[in-house]
Write a protein that holds these residues in place. Structure first.
Motif, PDB file in Angstrom:
ATOM      1  N   ARG A  53     -72.728 -39.630 -10.145  1.00  0.00           N
ATOM      2  CA  ARG A  53     -71.677 -40.462 -10.738  1.00  0.00           C
ATOM      3  C   ARG A  53     -72.030 -40.840 -12.176  1.00  0.00           C
ATOM      4  O   ARG A  53     -71.231 -40.675 -13.096  1.00  0.00           O
ATOM      5  CB  ARG A  53     -71.531 -41.723  -9.877  1.00  0.00           C
ATOM      6  CG  ARG A  53     -70.369 -42.621 -10.215  1.00  0.00           C
ATOM      7  CD  ARG A  53     -70.372 -43.823  -9.269  1.00  0.00           C
ATOM      8  NE  ARG A  53     -70.538 -43.403  -7.880  1.00  0.00           N
ATOM      9  CZ  ARG A  53     -69.519 -43.063  -7.100  1.00  0.00           C
ATOM     10  NH1 ARG A  53     -68.283 -43.109  -7.547  1.00  0.00           N
ATOM     11  NH2 ARG A  53     -69.754 -42.684  -5.856  1.00  0.00           N
ATOM     12  N   ARG A  83     -71.837 -37.874 -14.545  1.00  0.00           N
ATOM     13  CA  ARG A  83     -70.464 -37.556 -14.989  1.00  0.00           C
ATOM     14  C   ARG A  83     -70.017 -38.530 -16.060  1.00  0.00           C
ATOM     15  O   ARG A  83     -69.454 -38.149 -17.094  1.00  0.00           O
ATOM     16  CB  ARG A  83     -69.506 -37.622 -13.788  1.00  0.00           C
ATOM     17  CG  ARG A  83     -69.632 -36.448 -12.833  1.00  0.00           C
ATOM     18  CD  ARG A  83     -68.455 -36.398 -11.865  1.00  0.00           C
ATOM     19  NE  ARG A  83     -68.391 -37.574 -11.020  1.00  0.00           N
ATOM     20  CZ  ARG A  83     -68.770 -37.596  -9.739  1.00  0.00           C
ATOM     21  NH1 ARG A  83     -69.235 -36.504  -9.161  1.00  0.00           N
ATOM     22  NH2 ARG A  83     -68.662 -38.701  -9.043  1.00  0.00           N
ATOM     23  N   LEU A 124     -74.755 -36.161  -1.035  1.00  0.00           N
ATOM     24  CA  LEU A 124     -73.561 -35.339  -1.206  1.00  0.00           C
ATOM     25  C   LEU A 124     -72.302 -36.110  -0.840  1.00  0.00           C
ATOM     26  O   LEU A 124     -71.324 -36.110  -1.575  1.00  0.00           O
ATOM     27  CB  LEU A 124     -73.658 -34.089  -0.321  1.00  0.00           C
ATOM     28  CG  LEU A 124     -74.726 -33.093  -0.748  1.00  0.00           C
ATOM     29  CD1 LEU A 124     -74.882 -32.014   0.297  1.00  0.00           C
ATOM     30  CD2 LEU A 124     -74.361 -32.486  -2.091  1.00  0.00           C
ATOM     31  N   THR A 174     -71.408 -39.259  -0.618  1.00  0.00           N
ATOM     32  CA  THR A 174     -70.875 -40.374  -1.406  1.00  0.00           C
ATOM     33  C   THR A 174     -70.747 -40.032  -2.877  1.00  0.00           C
ATOM     34  O   THR A 174     -70.158 -40.792  -3.634  1.00  0.00           O
ATOM     35  CB  THR A 174     -71.765 -41.629  -1.284  1.00  0.00           C
ATOM     36  OG1 THR A 174     -73.025 -41.347  -1.895  1.00  0.00           O
ATOM     37  CG2 THR A 174     -71.984 -42.007   0.169  1.00  0.00           C
ATOM     38  N   GLU A 175     -71.289 -38.906  -3.282  1.00  0.00           N
ATOM     39  CA  GLU A 175     -71.305 -38.609  -4.709  1.00  0.00           C
ATOM     40  C   GLU A 175     -70.283 -37.560  -5.128  1.00  0.00           C
ATOM     41  O   GLU A 175     -70.071 -37.327  -6.305  1.00  0.00           O
ATOM     42  CB  GLU A 175     -72.709 -38.166  -5.139  1.00  0.00           C
ATOM     43  CG  GLU A 175     -73.754 -39.253  -5.006  1.00  0.00           C
ATOM     44  CD  GLU A 175     -73.687 -40.298  -6.113  1.00  0.00           C
ATOM     45  OE1 GLU A 175     -73.242 -39.944  -7.215  1.00  0.00           O
ATOM     46  OE2 GLU A 175     -74.044 -41.455  -5.863  1.00  0.00           O
ATOM     47  N   THR A 176     -69.670 -36.913  -4.165  1.00  0.00           N
ATOM     48  CA  THR A 176     -68.614 -35.980  -4.537  1.00  0.00           C
ATOM     49  C   THR A 176     -67.376 -36.779  -4.915  1.00  0.00           C
ATOM     50  O   THR A 176     -67.277 -37.976  -4.639  1.00  0.00           O
ATOM     51  CB  THR A 176     -68.249 -35.057  -3.349  1.00  0.00           C
ATOM     52  OG1 THR A 176     -67.981 -35.873  -2.213  1.00  0.00           O
ATOM     53  CG2 THR A 176     -69.372 -34.097  -3.017  1.00  0.00           C
TER      54      THR A 176
END
Lengths: 335, 335
Positions: A224, A227, B280, B282-284
């Motif tokens: 997060r 990004r 993976l 929670t971060e997508t």
DNA sequence: CATATTTACGAAACCCTTTTCAGTCACCGA
DNA sequence: TCGGTGACTGAAAAGGGTTTCGTAAATATG
């Protein structure tokens, strides 16, 4: 579940010798006739005799067991160290007693007592970060080696990854590829790892006669944040041609953010991560160039050093273990 | 490192009593005058006396130690089980002796002998997958509990996640959201986990009077395969409105692939993963709805059952532990 | 054949703690 | 004063193995 376990007494009786002779035969000592040894071995086999390690340890004062005290065994960092240690010990006959203190000092004391009362021959303390931690070794009757997170006490023995060197290596790689406008995105400032990597970046940039593109961006160790940092950075420093990220998570996020803003990796921007966490570094597109801290080797080395310390040959101080650059597509030379 | 460790003999001498009295005072037994007990306790404190667990174990036949035999402790699955077990034991006074067999049967035998000779009170065997594995329990003098990967022998005690139920739950959730054209992308067919989840999907679809959109797509547990599957699926079955993925890795890849082909998640396609691997899930973007196998609870339960088995109260058979649906944005109801 | 020297084996001590059981002591009632 | 009680305390055994040291048998030597 079988009944009572066979003792050396049972073996001796069956073989028709005394327990002293049985012990000597079993342990390959001198002064036993070959035929007698055979009989004893056969008896032991028949009874599937297993020497009682407790009795043996009681007498010899050595348990051939070490304690592994971790603060975060679930973490990314404790496990490889643990595996490396187990590996080094496994070659011999050592066993590992695992305790997880969950970051709680009281629980750590508790575990420490339990390990000591079980007469471990030595102790490995694994930190949850590379931040120095308070020493547990004061007046302990066994040697202690710290892995990943060093002890505050310079008299202790610690093995840590060389984050300064690792970061420098990454930046040198970018410079060698001809990148000149290099930015740095990393995690929270209260992590020594993050601060060390900043130092490494500065070192390498100075050496190359460059200055960093923009300020270091401090954030979290997450995709997060990666990004988000990509957004900010491409806005404020649109001319950057490379980014060094403090973790693979940040790098994975950065790659995603950069692509969404129309920048190609590695053609427009080269990206390097840190940790070589394969589920991220090999699965992103492009696969990430990243710094591997060789944690398994670090764990193995710590374990080997513990052996030495048990034999009285300890080398106090903080030992920095070199990192290794794993080159993948995110820094492929732009053709 | 201090010199020789204090024994109960030293404590008794310092307190001016016999070792028997010292022992009773230290262990809170009757028949010791309060003032005497005080003296003994003070002496023990002064000498920082730690009772020798070896001597104690030798006498009592109980080491208060269990072995944890894993095939892949680095894996995603062994660790939570390990933590849960350590947690259940840690509450009491148990310690965990950790051995990693690296999937090698010879090494496993070797470790087994080492654990047995150390007189562990019980054993937990952690599999690297949910595929049944050969039993180690034949004629072992201690109870064994299998966690994650069950034993082939139905007489053994095994705790495994209920993958059929977990998959069914996921599909039921999709159906409840009004999705009707549901596809299934999963890992290699030689994983029982993958086959079980197929069974769960079929169960739930049949129950809802639906049929699956296209054949189940078998591949790897990777993001790469998830992206690839997205391409294939959106080509061959462009009308799908939901996908159940066999792992969060696959789901993360699928989300990425779908977005690149212009499908919005969850508006056009709802996606569910499996494992709740937080780095993976929670971060997508969007965060993944996923099935959590509650592995830490599974480990804790296995450990608690081992206690029961040590007390002679074992319940043979394969115990399926319920999974839990963690709802996040990748299945938010389309507004 | 008697004596010196190996060789092979066994008795017993030791490691540390717990527990049993017998013994000491003060104090009570008779 | 004496037996009986109850409260404490300590000697000793047990648990299973290793090691030391003594001893008996086997072999070598004179």
């Amino acid at each position: 579940m079988a009944g009572r376990r066979a003792t050396i007494n049972d073996v001796a009786s069956l073989a028709g010798v005394s327990i002293a002779t049985a012990s000597k035969a079993l342990n390959g000592r001198q002064d036993v006739r070959a035929s007698t040894r055979q009989r004893v071995l056969a008896a032991a086999e028949e009874l599937s005799f297993q020497p009682n390690a407790l009795a043996r340890g009681l007498l010899s004062g050595q348990t051939r067991t070490v304690g592994l005290l971790t603060s975060d065994s679930a973490g990314r960092f404790g496990i490889p160290v643990l595996l490396g240690a187990e590996d080094a010990f496994g070659a011999g006959e050592m066993a590992v007693l695992l305790c997880d203190a969950r970051g709680d000092a009281i629980r750590e004391q508790h575990h420490l007592r339990a390990l000591l009362s079980r007469r471990v021959d030595g102790l490995i303390v694994v930190g949850e970060s590379t931040n120095p931690r308070s020493s547990v070794s004061r007046d302990l009757p066994v040697p202690v080696v710290y892995a990943y997170g060093p002890s505050e006490d310079p008299e202790d023995v610690s093995f840590v990854p060389d984050d300064v060197g690792g970061a420098a290596m990454a930046v040198q790689h970018l410079v060698a590829l001809g990148r000149r406008r290099i930015a740095h995105v990393t995690g929270p400032a209260h992590y020594k790892a993050a601060r060390d990597r900043v130092e490494g970046v500065e070192l390498a940039l100075t050496e190359a006669g460059l200055t960093q593109a923009g300020e270091t961006l401090w954030g979290a160790w997450s995709q997060r944040w990666g990004r988000h940092a990509a957004e900010m950075l491409l806005m404020s420093q649109p001319e950057i041609d490379a980014v060094f990220c403090g973790s693979d998570q940040i790098a994975a996020g950065f790659v995603e953010g950069a692509r969404e803003r129309g920048r190609r990796v590695p053609d427009d921007i080269a990206v390097i991560g840190y940790d070589n966490w394969e589920v991220l570094s090999t699965e992103t597109r492009p696969a990430l160039t990243t710094v591997d801290m060789n944690l398994e080797l670090l764990g193995r080395t710590a374990a080997q050093h513990l052996f030495a310390a048990i034999d009285g040959r300890a080398t106090p101080g903080v030992h920095r273990m070199p990192c290794q650059l794993v080159i993948r597509d995110s820094t492929a030379s732009s053709s």
